[in-house]
Design a protein around this motif. Structure first.
Motif, short mmCIF file in Angstrom:
data_model
loop_
_atom_site.label_atom_id
_atom_site.label_comp_id
_atom_site.label_asym_id
_atom_site.label_seq_id
_atom_site.Cartn_x
_atom_site.Cartn_y
_atom_site.Cartn_z
N ARG A 151 0.83 -1.20 0.00
CA ARG A 151 0.00 0.00 0.00
C ARG A 151 0.87 1.25 0.00
N ALA A 152 1.93 1.23 0.79
CA ALA A 152 2.83 2.38 0.85
C ALA A 152 3.53 2.60 -0.50
N ALA A 153 4.01 1.52 -1.09
CA ALA A 153 4.68 1.63 -2.39
C ALA A 153 3.71 2.11 -3.46
N ALA A 154 2.46 1.63 -3.41
CA ALA A 154 1.46 2.07 -4.38
C ALA A 154 1.13 3.55 -4.21
N ALA A 155 1.10 4.02 -2.96
CA ALA A 155 0.86 5.44 -2.72
C ALA A 155 1.98 6.27 -3.33
N ALA A 156 3.22 5.80 -3.20
CA ALA A 156 4.35 6.52 -3.78
C ALA A 156 4.26 6.55 -5.30
N ARG A 157 3.87 5.44 -5.91
CA ARG A 157 3.76 5.40 -7.37
C ARG A 157 2.59 6.27 -7.85
#
Length: 401
Positions: A213-219
């Motif tokens: 979820r955190a990585a997707a938010a960054a992307r």
């Protein structure tokens, strides 16, 4: 220091929280989700795992799944979800087996995630990042929080205690699994104190769960050029002392051609092997092994207290047993190994071995301090090192981007 922002959350109106709240999308299969939502038209799983409403031949990553998620989210916004008028912080408290953990709900900074102020300890998989990125962009929302931890802070504890004692809850219910969920809105006159406490007294935030979820938010932030709310990721942020990590156990299908006696002899070369051991190991550096209807104990001879990653029990098992003895070099991809969350208990390990799998390993849980030490060293834990309970519910707070 860390930056945590208030936000205008979408919240279930009235007494609908229990009807909306759902377990995270990644703890069940599509088939299991269908059973969970049966008779529950408001379940947030229809947003986070929208493929449950589509035929099995449609891939979970098909664009139709994300279109369905967006449509279902709009329906909930039109019926039971209401957005707050002003940006606020919230409190989310969970009770499991008499143990309470209480966190602040807010938005962490995506730039701080990228710079390492919000620290991670796991690798992510591209297909799962793709999935959650597409989900966020399609729905226009972060529909589930990242689970963060911080080293305890007295100022934040004081604010949380004050709000819980003086304010009426936004929701208060016990879910079907017996876990209690209660939420509060932090009054506007305390907003600056919350922001100031994180900014001046909490230097690091740690991802406990929710790396994808955190990585997707960054992307998503990159895709939107960091505009507005896309530069923030919704999170529930807990003091480390309140959190509990359960073991993440292992089951292996075969002994790579060895007999049980030959495998036990190999185990004796890396540690002390005992018979009639407890199903749950008593201390770090020990693992309980179920094979042939009996529990054995293994206490490793070689440990690495100076190295926060190599000294993890999951690392000791992988480097000294799974790889050299059983030939499991990449536990992320090897089909001969499976992982069983500690919430299922050791009876599940016995059941699987009794049903035909070769051996099960009951692990001693990784500690929060170990997790933070690994993250502080910019290290990456072996896969399936931690299992957090209770699981945060989706749908209780939603962040529009």
């Amino acid at each position: 220091m860390s930056t945590v922002f208030p936000f205008k959350a979408y919240l279930p109106a009235g007494d609908n929280a229990a009807k909306v709240a759902s377990l995270p999308y990644d703890v069940m299969t599509r088939q299991e989700a269908r059973q969970v939502v049966e008779g529950k038209p408001l379940s947030f799983l229809r947003v986070t795992l929208a493929d449950l409403e589509l035929p099995d031949e449609i891939s979970s990553y098909d664009e139709r799944v994300y279109a369905q998620a967006a449509a279902n989210f709009r329906k909930l916004c039109e019926s039971v979800l209401v957005q707050d008028d002003a940006a606020s912080y919230y409190i989310y408290s969970l009770v499991m087996d008499g143990r309470r953990q209480t966190g602040i709900v807010g938005c962490a900074s995506v730039p701080e995630y990228k710079s390492g102020i919000v620290r991670r300890h796991e690798f992510t998989r591209k297909e799962k990042e793709d999935d959650r990125t597409n989900h966020i962009i399609s729905t226009g929302a972060q529909t589930g929080p990242v689970f963060l931890a911080y080293r305890d802070n007295a100022a934040i504890n004081e604010i949380v205690a004050q709000v819980m004692a003086q304010e009426a809850p936004l929701f208060d219910f016990v879910a079907d699994d017996g876990i209690g969920h209660t939420g509060w809105r932090i009054p506007a006159d305390l907003t600056a104190r919350v922001a100031d406490a994180f900014d001046k007294q909490v230097p690091i935030l740690y991802i406990a769960d929710g790396h994808h979820r955190a990585a997707a938010a960054a992307r998503t932030c990159d895709a939107k050029n960091g505009a507005g709310e896309s530069a923030r990721t919704m999170a529930v942020i807990f003091p480390a002392s309140q959190l509990k990590i359960l073991a993440y156990n292992r089951v292996v299908k075969d002994l790579k051609g060895m007999t049980a006696e030959e495998f036990l002899a190999k185990l004796a070369t890396v540690g002390t092997v005992s018979e009639n051991a407890p199903a749950v190991p008593k201390a770090a550096g020990e693992v309980s092994i179920y094979m042939g209807g009996k529990w054995y104990g293994l206490s490793f001879n070689e440990r690495h207290p100076e190295d926060p990653i190599e000294n993890l029990d999951v690392s000791l098992l992988q480097k000294q047993v799974l790889e050299p003895m059983l030939g499991i070099q990449d536990p992320r991809r090897d089909q001969r190994i499976d992982f069983v969350g500690g919430i299922r208990g050791t009876a599940e390990l016995e059941k699987r071995v009794n049903a035909g799998e070769a051996v099960a390993f009951s692990m001693y849980p990784t500690s929060l301090e170990q997790l933070m030490r690994v993250a502080d060293a910019n290290g990456i834990m072996p896969p399936k090192s931690t299992w957090f309970e209770p699981k945060l519910r989706d749908g209780l707070f939603t962040h529009l981007i």
